[in-house]
Design an enzyme around this catalytic site. Structure first.
Site, PDB file in Angstrom:
ATOM      1  CG  ASP A   1      30.593 110.265  44.194  1.00  0.00           C
ATOM      2  OD1 ASP A   1      30.432 110.865  43.561  1.00  0.00           O
ATOM      3  OD2 ASP A   1      30.279 110.728  45.519  1.00  0.00           O
TER       4      ASP A   1
ATOM      5  CB  SER B   1      21.086 117.295  28.950  1.00  0.00           C
ATOM      6  OG  SER B   1      20.359 118.168  30.462  1.00  0.00           O
TER       7      SER B   1
ATOM      8  CB  ILE C   1      13.538 107.016  28.374  1.00  0.00           C
ATOM      9  CG1 ILE C   1      13.950 108.091  27.508  1.00  0.00           C
ATOM     10  CG2 ILE C   1      13.498 104.864  28.050  1.00  0.00           C
ATOM     11  CD1 ILE C   1      13.209 107.659  25.938  1.00  0.00           C
TER      12      ILE C   1
ATOM     13  CE  LYS D   1      20.186 115.938  33.903  1.00  0.00           C
ATOM     14  NZ  LYS D   1      21.288 114.438  33.627  1.00  0.00           N
TER      15      LYS D   1
ATOM     16  CE  LYS E   1      40.408 120.380  34.323  1.00  0.00           C
ATOM     17  NZ  LYS E   1      41.526 121.320  34.179  1.00  0.00           N
TER      18      LYS E   1
ATOM     19  CB  ILE F   1      19.245 105.371  29.310  1.00  0.00           C
ATOM     20  CG1 ILE F   1      17.543 106.407  29.727  1.00  0.00           C
ATOM     21  CG2 ILE F   1      19.967 106.624  27.733  1.00  0.00           C
ATOM     22  CD1 ILE F   1      17.250 107.871  29.628  1.00  0.00           C
TER      23      ILE F   1
END
Ligand code: COA
Length: 299
Positions: A81, A158, A205, A176, A141, A34
């Site tokens: 990561d 999400s 999806i 989520k 951040k 996605i």
């Protein structure tokens, strides 16, 4: 290198060309199904991009493919990561150094697999929480100084599965829900600085890694039939929502969640083998990493 067929349709034809000329998007999980289409759409509409992923070779290969989508497009593939905050700070610095700015942040890195609460170990639960929640927090951040400067936009990828009780998704549901909460707070805290924060919540999806793990014919048919629009979504549907939110058209949308699921979650619930699989003691089939390894709980 020519663009793979996968990137043939990345968005609807309603958007203006060059909508995002001179803009830069940074996307965690950007080599995934996605997210790579979200980024591809933005690139075709003029943006440059940095995609971040854990698998160095794959991330770099997808970055090279994305760079072919528009002459002159610049795309960085950065291996890191999201659980490692310092690697994200370095990635954001590299993006600004090489591409000049960050206007859009897509926090898309996520972990997912099916497992019942009995099969799931504490460490497996924590891994998904760390990737989804801590990872989303860390990248916000890392990008914040640059987003403040550009009065940028934040978008979290999400899901809808936590709106109801989705079996075998206790870890992902908790993660989520937390991601949605992060976005709401950021919308309120960063709004006065000119930064928006929103969530896109994809439903089923076609072609995603998550769906491929469930892809028995009968299960997919049940998913299709339970979706009001009677079909699975496509990745470009998520890209269209992304374009809307990052364009001027979305400039007053803040702290919201756009669900793109064909109406599926309103009928969300148990499909297929529920509750038999919980009651008869069988281990869920087709779960990657489970066979012969994860049948027993470590709790
Ligand atoms: N079922 C149950 N437990 C699983 C699992 C599965 N399919 N896959 C991994 N785990 C467990 C591991 O066994 C380990 O727990 P343990 O220490 O108790 O054995 C824990 O999760 C962490 O696994 P690890 O191999 O160290 O992976 P990681 O920390 O790098 O986390 C995951 C990665 C677990 C999220 C992995 O599924 C992943 O990377 N998936 C690819 C990304 C993805 O899912 N994308 C789709 C987004 S929708």
């Amino acid at each position: 290198m020519s663009p793979p067929a996968f990137f043939a349709k990345t968005h609807s034809s309603v958007w203006s060309p060059n909508l995002f000329a001179d803009k830069v998007v940074l996307c965690t999980g950007g080599a995934g199904t996605i997210c790579s289409v979200q980024v591809a759409a933005l690139i075709k509409l003029g943006a440059n991009a940095a995609i971040l992923g854990r698998r160095a070779a794959h991330t770099s290969e997808v970055a090279s493919q994305l760079a072919t989508l528009r002459p002159g497009a610049r795309v960085l593939g950065i291996s890191c990561d999201v659980r490692d905050a310092s690697s994200l700070i370095a990635a954001a610095e590299q993006t600004v150094k090489e591409l000049g700015r960050i206007d859009f942040l897509i926090a898309g890195a996520a972990g997912n697999f099916l497992a019942s609460v009995e099969q799931l170990s504490t460490n497996a639960f924590k891994s998904v929480m760390d990737i989804d929640v801590l990872g989303s927090y860390n990248i916000v951040k890392a990008c914040l100084p640059y987003l403040k400067w550009s009065k940028g936009r934040i978008l979290f990828v999400s899901a809808t599965l936590h709106y109801t009780g989705s079996p075998f998704q206790i870890h992902v549901s908790a993660a989520k829900a937390a991601v949605d909460a992060l976005s709401r707070v950021l919308a309120v805290e960063l709004g006065p600085l000119g930064i928006t924060s929103n969530v896109v919540a994809p439903g089923p999806i076609a072609g995603t890694e998550g769906i491929s793990r469930l892809a028995t014919e009968s299960y997919m048919e049940a998913v299709r039939k339970s979706t009001p629009l009677q079909r699975l979504g496509e990745a470009y549907n998520i890209a269209d929502a992304t374009i809307f939110l990052f364009s001027e058209a979305g400039s007053y949308v803040n702290g919201d969640i756009i669900v793109v699921d064909g109406g599926a979650w309103h009928r969300q619930g148990s499909l297929g083998e529920y509750p038999d699989v919980l009651l008869d003691g069988t281990v869920i089939e087709g779960v990657r990493g489970m066979k012969g390894k994860k049948g027993e709980s470590k709790l």
